[in-house]
Design an enzyme around this catalytic site. Structure first.
Site, PDB file in Angstrom:
ATOM      1  N   ALA A 151       0.782  -1.245   0.000  1.00 30.46           N
ATOM      2  CA  ALA A 151       0.000   0.000   0.000  1.00 30.46           C
ATOM      3  C   ALA A 151       0.811   1.293   0.000  1.00 30.46           C
ATOM      4  O   ALA A 151       0.265   2.346  -0.304  1.00 30.46           O
ATOM      5  CB  ALA A 151      -0.944  -0.001   1.193  1.00 30.46           C
ATOM      6  N   ALA A 152       2.095   1.257   0.383  1.00 23.98           N
ATOM      7  CA  ALA A 152       2.832   2.531   0.525  1.00 23.98           C
ATOM      8  C   ALA A 152       3.176   3.110  -0.854  1.00 23.98           C
ATOM      9  O   ALA A 152       3.457   2.350  -1.769  1.00 23.98           O
ATOM     10  CB  ALA A 152       4.124   2.300   1.301  1.00 23.98           C
ATOM     11  N   GLY A 177      -1.403   5.928  -2.203  1.00 31.07           N
ATOM     12  CA  GLY A 177      -2.291   6.491  -3.235  1.00 31.07           C
ATOM     13  C   GLY A 177      -3.570   5.676  -3.372  1.00 31.07           C
ATOM     14  O   GLY A 177      -4.684   6.204  -3.240  1.00 31.07           O
ATOM     15  N   LYS A 178      -3.388   4.372  -3.593  1.00 30.15           N
ATOM     16  CA  LYS A 178      -4.593   3.561  -3.829  1.00 30.15           C
ATOM     17  C   LYS A 178      -5.307   3.267  -2.520  1.00 30.15           C
ATOM     18  O   LYS A 178      -6.518   3.095  -2.476  1.00 30.15           O
ATOM     19  CB  LYS A 178      -4.218   2.294  -4.598  1.00 30.15           C
ATOM     20  CG  LYS A 178      -3.664   2.675  -5.965  1.00 30.15           C
ATOM     21  CD  LYS A 178      -3.279   1.523  -6.818  1.00 30.15           C
ATOM     22  CE  LYS A 178      -2.541   2.001  -8.057  1.00 30.15           C
ATOM     23  NZ  LYS A 178      -1.165   2.489  -7.781  1.00 30.15           N
ATOM     24  N   ARG A 230       8.736   2.722   4.495  1.00 30.00           N
ATOM     25  CA  ARG A 230       7.592   3.026   3.633  1.00 30.00           C
ATOM     26  C   ARG A 230       6.282   2.898   4.416  1.00 30.00           C
ATOM     27  O   ARG A 230       5.326   3.620   4.159  1.00 30.00           O
ATOM     28  CB  ARG A 230       7.597   2.128   2.393  1.00 30.00           C
ATOM     29  CG  ARG A 230       8.786   2.447   1.474  1.00 30.00           C
ATOM     30  CD  ARG A 230       8.803   1.586   0.233  1.00 30.00           C
ATOM     31  NE  ARG A 230       7.641   1.692  -0.602  1.00 30.00           N
ATOM     32  CZ  ARG A 230       7.436   2.637  -1.525  1.00 30.00           C
ATOM     33  NH1 ARG A 230       8.342   3.560  -1.740  1.00 30.00           N
ATOM     34  NH2 ARG A 230       6.333   2.634  -2.250  1.00 30.00           N
ATOM     35  N   ASP A 244      -1.120  -4.193  -5.721  1.00 30.16           N
ATOM     36  CA  ASP A 244      -0.489  -3.204  -6.600  1.00 30.16           C
ATOM     37  C   ASP A 244       1.005  -3.513  -6.509  1.00 30.16           C
ATOM     38  O   ASP A 244       1.719  -2.945  -5.692  1.00 30.16           O
ATOM     39  CB  ASP A 244      -0.826  -1.796  -6.084  1.00 30.16           C
ATOM     40  CG  ASP A 244      -0.340  -0.712  -7.017  1.00 30.16           C
ATOM     41  OD1 ASP A 244      -0.330  -0.951  -8.228  1.00 30.16           O
ATOM     42  OD2 ASP A 244       0.020   0.377  -6.527  1.00 30.16           O
ATOM     43  N   CYS A 285       2.714  -0.947 -12.676  1.00 31.14           N
ATOM     44  CA  CYS A 285       2.928   0.234 -13.525  1.00 31.14           C
ATOM     45  C   CYS A 285       3.962  -0.141 -14.581  1.00 31.14           C
ATOM     46  O   CYS A 285       4.941   0.551 -14.786  1.00 31.14           O
ATOM     47  CB  CYS A 285       3.333   1.447 -12.693  1.00 31.14           C
ATOM     48  SG  CYS A 285       4.825   1.207 -11.756  1.00 31.14           S
TER      49      CYS A 285
HETATM   50  C1  LIG Z   1       3.778  -0.098  -6.682  1.00 27.82           C
HETATM   51  S1  LIG Z   1       4.231   0.134  -5.037  1.00 27.82           S
HETATM   52  C2  LIG Z   1       2.711   0.427  -4.238  1.00 27.82           C
HETATM   53  C3  LIG Z   1       2.106   1.765  -4.485  1.00 27.82           C
HETATM   54  C4  LIG Z   1       0.860   2.016  -3.675  1.00 27.82           C
HETATM   55  N1  LIG Z   1      -0.119   0.969  -3.862  1.00 27.82           N
HETATM   56  C5  LIG Z   1       0.234   3.350  -3.989  1.00 27.82           C
HETATM   57  O1  LIG Z   1      -0.725   3.396  -4.765  1.00 27.82           O
HETATM   58  O2  LIG Z   1       0.679   4.366  -3.413  1.00 27.82           O
HETATM   59  C6  LIG Z   1       4.609  -1.481  -4.506  1.00 27.82           C
HETATM   60  C7  LIG Z   1       4.893  -1.630  -3.034  1.00 27.82           C
HETATM   61  O3  LIG Z   1       5.184  -3.008  -2.770  1.00 27.82           O
HETATM   62  C8  LIG Z   1       6.137  -3.069  -1.725  1.00 27.82           C
HETATM   63  N2  LIG Z   1       6.837  -4.372  -1.748  1.00 27.82           N
HETATM   64  C9  LIG Z   1       8.128  -4.608  -2.002  1.00 27.82           C
HETATM   65  N3  LIG Z   1       8.393  -5.932  -1.883  1.00 27.82           N
HETATM   66  C10 LIG Z   1       7.239  -6.523  -1.543  1.00 27.82           C
HETATM   67  C11 LIG Z   1       6.869  -7.862  -1.255  1.00 27.82           C
HETATM   68  N4  LIG Z   1       7.747  -8.855  -1.327  1.00 27.82           N
HETATM   69  N5  LIG Z   1       5.598  -8.102  -0.914  1.00 27.82           N
HETATM   70  C12 LIG Z   1       4.690  -7.105  -0.863  1.00 27.82           C
HETATM   71  N6  LIG Z   1       4.978  -5.826  -1.135  1.00 27.82           N
HETATM   72  C13 LIG Z   1       6.243  -5.537  -1.462  1.00 27.82           C
HETATM   73  C14 LIG Z   1       7.045  -1.897  -2.016  1.00 27.82           C
HETATM   74  O4  LIG Z   1       7.733  -1.507  -0.867  1.00 27.82           O
HETATM   75  C15 LIG Z   1       6.067  -0.840  -2.523  1.00 27.82           C
HETATM   76  O5  LIG Z   1       5.666  -0.006  -1.470  1.00 27.82           O
END
Ligand SMILES: C[S@@+](CC[C@H](N)C(=O)[O-])C[C@H]1O[C@@H](n2cnc3c(N)ncnc32)[C@H](O)[C@@H]1O
Length: 460
Positions: free
Chosen positions: A111-112, A115-116, A139, A178, A231
Site C-alpha cells: 500500500a505505501a 495512493g490507492k 515506507r 499493486d 505500472c
Molecule cells: C507499486 S508500489 C505500491 C504503491 C501504492 N499501492 C500506492 O498506490 O501508493 C509497490 C509496493 O510493494 C512493496 N513491496 C516490495 N516488496 C514486496 C513484497 N515482497 N511483498 C509485498 N509488497 C512488497 C514496495 O515496498 C512498494 O511499497
C-alpha cells in the site's frame, strides 16, 4: 524530464509489442512533461484553486493547470487531496462499475505510500474497513502518515510480509495487489526507473509477483474481488501473472466497460476456454502514466471466513476498554454513540464497532502500526488531544476553533511560535479554510504549537 536513454532491450521488446510506429509514439510521449493530477478527499470538502479538468474515470480526480508547490499549500498537509497520477485513479471506475459493497473489509497488500489505499478508504467511507499493508518499515511510516492525514478512521495500517497473512484465507471482500514491478510505466516521471530496468530485473519482479499472488489469491472470500495492478507494460509481469493466478486459484473473469475516448487498451486472454481481461494505459494514448490492471471475481462457493466474537480480547499492547469507561469517554469527547475504544500504552484509540471482531482477529496475525483514530491521553485528569484526532474527520466540538490565514497556517505547519490575539486559554483547534490543521495550547503567557515535529515543513 528524464535524461537517461531508454534501455535498448526495452525498445526492442516494445517494438515487437507495439510495432515501429506505436513504439515511436510511446517513446515520444515519454519525453514530454507528465500532467499533474490530484484526487480530492470527499470527506474534507474544499476546492483548491488550481484544479482544471476532471480525470474522466474518477469521481474525485482532477488534472491541474500547472504543478503548484504542494509543500506550501496548507490543504495538502491537511489531507484535503492526494497527489496521484491519473491512471491509478482508474480503480475508482472499477469499484463503481462492479459495485463492490461499501460495507466490506478490503486489503491493500502493498500500500505505501498510500495512493490507492486513500482511494479505497474514500470508497468505503464510514461503512467499511481497510487494511493497508506495507512490508518495508520506512515506507510503512509514510503510509501511516498519509492515512492519518486522510483522516477517515476506517483504516488499519500493518507492516507485514504477505506470508504473514496465512490464516486469513477467505477473509477479505476485496484484495488489491499493486505489485512491486519493473516500473516501465514510470519511465517518464522517474529517470531512475530507466537505469534500473533490465530483462533480468523483469524476471526477478515476475518471480516476486508470483510469490505475492500465491498468498494473495487465497485471501479473497467467496464472491469477493482480486485486483492485480502494475505500472509496467510487459506481458511477463501482467498477462503471465493473470495466467498464474488462474492456474493456482479458481477465479472468474470480470470485464470492465470503458469510454473509447479514454484511450485505455483492453487485452483479452483465453485461459481454459474462458476470456480474461486486462486494461493497459499507455502514456501516448491516455492522459496518465503507464499502468496495467486486471479484475477477477472469486466464485461464491469459495470459502469465506467471518470472525466470531472472542470472549476476552488479548494483545501484547492493544487493550480493550471497559464499557463504563468507554461510555464516559464517548460523552466527554463528543464521539459518535457507535464507538469502541482501545488503548495503547496511555493513548486512546477510536474504532468502528461494526468491525470489532474482524479487527481483533486481525491483531492475532499482523503487526499493527496504526488503527482507527488516535484520540489522545489523560494527564492528571486533563485530556491531551492528539494530532491524529485533529486532522481526522471526527467532530471536535468541545474545543475552541481559530481560523488561520495562509501565512499563519504555514507558520503553524513549520512548527514556529504563533502569536494570535484574543485566544482563550487551553486547547485550540486551528483551521485553514475551515479544515483542521492541528492543535495549539494557549497557556496565557505563551502559546505552544503541537504540530508533529517529524511532519513540519522545512522549506521556507
Ligand atoms: C507499486 S508500489 C505500491 C504503491 C501504492 N499501492 C500506492 O498506490 O501508493 C509497490 C509496493 O510493494 C512493496 N513491496 C516490495 N516488496 C514486496 C513484497 N515482497 N511483498 C509485498 N509488497 C512488497 C514496495 O515496498 C512498494 O511499497
Amino acid at each position: 524530464m528524464p535524461e537517461t536513454r531508454l534501455p535498448e532491450a526495452f525498445e526492442l521488446r516494445m517494438k515487437n509489442f507495439l510495432g515501429e510506429d506505436g513504439f515511436q509514439k510511446l517513446a515520444d510521449s515519454l519525453e514530454k512533461e507528465p500532467n499533474t493530477s490530484v484526487r480530492l478527499n470527499p470527506f474534507k470538502k474544499v476546492q483548491p484553486e488550481f484544479l482544471d479538468k476532471k480525470v474522466p474515470w474518477s469521481n474525485s480526480g482532477y488534472f491541474l493547470k500547472e504543478r503548484p508547490s504542494f509543500t506550501l499549500d496548507p490543504l495538502f498537509h491537511a489531507g484535503c487531496y492526494y497527489v496521484q497520477e491519473a491512471s491509478s485513479m482508474y480503480i475508482d471506475h472499477i469499484l463503481n462499475q462492479i459495485k463492490v459493497p461499501v460495507e466490506g473489509v478490503f486489503l491493500d497488500l502493498s500500500a505505501a505510500p498510500g495512493g490507492k489505499a486513500t482511494l479505497l478508504s474514500s470508497y468505503l467511507g464510514g461503512n467499511g474497513f481497510l487494511v493497508a499493508n506495507e512490508v518495508i518499515k520506512s515506507r510503512a511510516n509514510i503510509l501511516k502518515e498519509n492515512i492519518i492525514k486522510w483522516g477517515l478512521g476506517n483504516t488499519l495500517v500493518t507492516q507485514n510480509d504477505p506470508e504473514h497473512f496465512s490464516g486469513l484465507e477467505g477473509f477479505f471482500d476485496l484484495v488489491l495487489v499493486d505489485a512491486p514491478c519493473s516500473g516501465e510505466g514510470m519511465f517518464r516521471k522517474d529517470p531512475d526507473a530507466r537505469s534500473e530496468w533490465s530483462p533480468e530485473n523483469v524476471s526477478l519482479c515476475a518471480l516476486r509477483q508470483e510469490r505475492i499472488l500465491d498468498r494473495a489469491g487465497g485471501l479473497v472470500k467467496g464472491g469477493g474481488y482480486l485486483l492485480y495492478s502494475t505500472c509496467t507494460f510487459n506481458t511477463q509481469e501482467n498477462e503471465e501473472m493473470l495466467k498464474f493466478i488462474c492456474a493456482e486459484f479458481d477465479y472468474e473473469p470480470v470485464r470492465i466497460s470503458n469510454d473509447p475516448s479514454w484511450g485505455i487498451v483492453e487485452s483479452e486472454l483465453e485461459i481454459d476456454g474462458k476470456f480474461y481481461y486486462g486494461y493497459r494505459f499507455y502514456p501516448h494514448l491516455v492522459d496518465g502514466e503507464g499502468f496495467f490492471i486486471t479484475v477477477l471475481k472469486r466464485p461464491e462457493k469459495a470459502p469465506s471466513m467471518a470472525p466470531k466474537k472472542t470472549k476476552d480480547f488479548k494483545h501484547p499492547y492493544i487493550k480493550s476498554i471497559g464499557n463504563q469507561e468507554c461510555q464516559n469517554l464517548i460523552a466527554k469527547l463528543g464521539l459518535p454513540q457507535e464507538s469502541i475504544l482501545y488503548s495503547v500504552q496511555e493513548s486512546y484509540f477510536w474504532f468502528n464497532p461494526t468491525f470489532q471482531y474482524s479487527f481483533e482477529y486481525l491483531t492475532r496475525f499482523l503487526n499493527i502500526r496504526y488503527f482507527g483514530i488516535e484520540l489522545g491521553k489523560f494527564n492528571k485528569n486533563q485530556f491531551i488531544p492528539n494530532h491524529e484526532w485533529a486532522v481526522s474527520i471526527f467532530d471536535k466540538n468541545g474545543f475552541e476553533k481559530f481560523e488561520l490565514n495562509k501565512e499563519q497556517a504555514l507558520s503553524f505547519l513549520r512548527k514556529e511560535d504563533i502569536h494570535l490575539p484574543d485566544l482563550h486559554e487551553g486547547w485550540i483547534l486551528v483551521t485553514f479554510k475551515d479544515i483542521p490543521l492541528g492543535w495549539l495550547k494557549n497557556l496565557g503567557n505563551r502559546v505552544n504549537n503541537y504540530y508533529p515535529k517529524e511532519w513540519r515543513i522545512r522549506n521556507k
